[in-house]
Scaffold this active site. Sequence first.
Site, PDB file in Angstrom:
ATOM      1  N   CYS A  92      18.959  -3.187  13.689  1.00 53.09           N
ATOM      2  CA  CYS A  92      19.986  -3.486  14.690  1.00 53.09           C
ATOM      3  C   CYS A  92      19.631  -2.866  16.042  1.00 53.09           C
ATOM      4  O   CYS A  92      18.644  -3.250  16.648  1.00 53.09           O
ATOM      5  CB  CYS A  92      21.360  -3.042  14.183  1.00 53.09           C
ATOM      6  SG  CYS A  92      22.720  -3.719  15.141  1.00 53.09           S
ATOM      7  N   HIS A 147      21.761  -6.260   9.237  1.00 53.66           N
ATOM      8  CA  HIS A 147      21.878  -4.997   8.506  1.00 53.66           C
ATOM      9  C   HIS A 147      21.535  -5.236   7.041  1.00 53.66           C
ATOM     10  O   HIS A 147      22.404  -5.649   6.279  1.00 53.66           O
ATOM     11  CB  HIS A 147      23.301  -4.452   8.628  1.00 53.66           C
ATOM     12  CG  HIS A 147      23.602  -3.891   9.977  1.00 53.66           C
ATOM     13  ND1 HIS A 147      23.344  -2.589  10.305  1.00 53.66           N
ATOM     14  CD2 HIS A 147      24.108  -4.468  11.074  1.00 53.66           C
ATOM     15  CE1 HIS A 147      23.690  -2.376  11.556  1.00 53.66           C
ATOM     16  NE2 HIS A 147      24.160  -3.498  12.056  1.00 53.66           N
ATOM     17  N   GLU A 176      21.239  -3.126   4.801  1.00 53.80           N
ATOM     18  CA  GLU A 176      22.050  -2.211   3.985  1.00 53.80           C
ATOM     19  C   GLU A 176      23.478  -2.716   3.776  1.00 53.80           C
ATOM     20  O   GLU A 176      24.221  -2.171   2.975  1.00 53.80           O
ATOM     21  CB  GLU A 176      22.046  -0.806   4.621  1.00 53.80           C
ATOM     22  CG  GLU A 176      22.943  -0.606   5.842  1.00 53.80           C
ATOM     23  CD  GLU A 176      22.383  -1.143   7.164  1.00 53.80           C
ATOM     24  OE1 GLU A 176      21.398  -1.902   7.141  1.00 53.80           O
ATOM     25  OE2 GLU A 176      22.956  -0.813   8.215  1.00 53.80           O
TER      26      GLU A 176
END
Lengths: 251, 194
Positions: free
Chosen positions: B77, B175, B177
């Site tokens: 990001c 993202h 994650e």
Amino acid sequence: MLAKRIIPCLDIKDSRTVKGVNFVDLIDAGDPIELARYYSENGADELVFLDITATKEDRKTFAKLADQISENINIPFTVGGGIKTVEDVDILLKSGADKVSINSYAVKNPDFINELATNFGTQCVVVAIDAKYVNDDWFVYLVGGRVKTDVRLFDWAKEVEDRGAGEILFTSMDHDGTKNGFACQALEKLSQIVNIPIIASGGAGKIEHFSEVFKSGNIDAALAASVFHFNEIGLQELKIELKNSNIPIRL
Amino acid sequence: MRIAIIDYGAGNIQSVKYALKRLGCKGILTSDKEVISGSDKVIFPGVGQASSAMKKLKSESLNVLIPNLKQPVLGICLGMQLMCDFSDEGNTECLKIFNSKVKKFDNSLKVPQIGWNTVFDLKTSLFDSISEKEYMYLVHSYFVPVSPETIATSKYGIDYSTAIKKNNFTGVQFHPEKSGGKGEIILKNFITNP
């Protein structure tokens, strides 16, 4: 293409999910972690956790819970309820929350929105607005819809955008709990007034209500609680039907 | 395997640490230059504003360290955007690893872009076992234009770089994650590929 988001909302009190849930396959339906994991594995695009406890001591527990949620799920989540300081937000974001939602406190202290946007970026600031249609206009209500203000919904929505809100979570008090569908007209107008994502909340009762709201205006996400908690609408089934109606959806 | 997660006071680093933990890896949150240099892989996360993030990097001299790292580095990001030449966000000179200028999305779009968008034209082993048009989670107002360094594209008004690669440096705008099981595969690819 950016997908429309489906967001289950969990009310948390004393580290437990309240309002009840009804999943036979969960060992402990009141455990927010277990429920969060269930939703994230079954197609939820995002989750919202609202802390409905009041004391300061419970707030610390809530940050700890945010940390546990972050450890256990792999989709984004928003936390809200009683946030009043930059420090509150700092702790929650550091615990792994992606966004925070503010409501009543922002109406009384609008500068708080600017303060959060400056400190953490607009992308994590969700302003929740509860409103009711009274005397031919929509007015903002506080404290979970109990206290009326003179603030008009559309003016306030524009103001929160200008102050740095990254997203608006709009709940119609007239529709919430009715299961008769979202406030599509108000949402459509809202989507013409602001240029930030809008989450529709209040009124979901059946699958058609979700397709209605996504087709009526430029709405980005729809949030619901009990229809998901009581398994009246299955997340997967909902998303497949929406996709079949040509709504961009992540399956 | 030692994986350093650069901690410079920005962004949602806890989530990255937990995502690695779910993959059975231990990520070390650190701003210690020796620990970062000595690790096998480096993750450079970030959520926030470009100029204040660069200030934080400079205050710890991480702006000198990061471009000179030799092991695989993954910017996520804002981390990816900071590895570019320059960002229009706060007119910020960045780390100049990638030869790109970070621009703001057009005002006719809802900004920030928040949500799940598809990634396509996937290149490199980072996307092993990932199908074209898979959904990933994104939150951003600024973007990296498509360039020869692009290894994945997304569309929001225009086509833009959702992943870039140059030598040992990789950047992803989404993202991993927070992108469910598919995001975990991408993190795993970064960890296991040489």
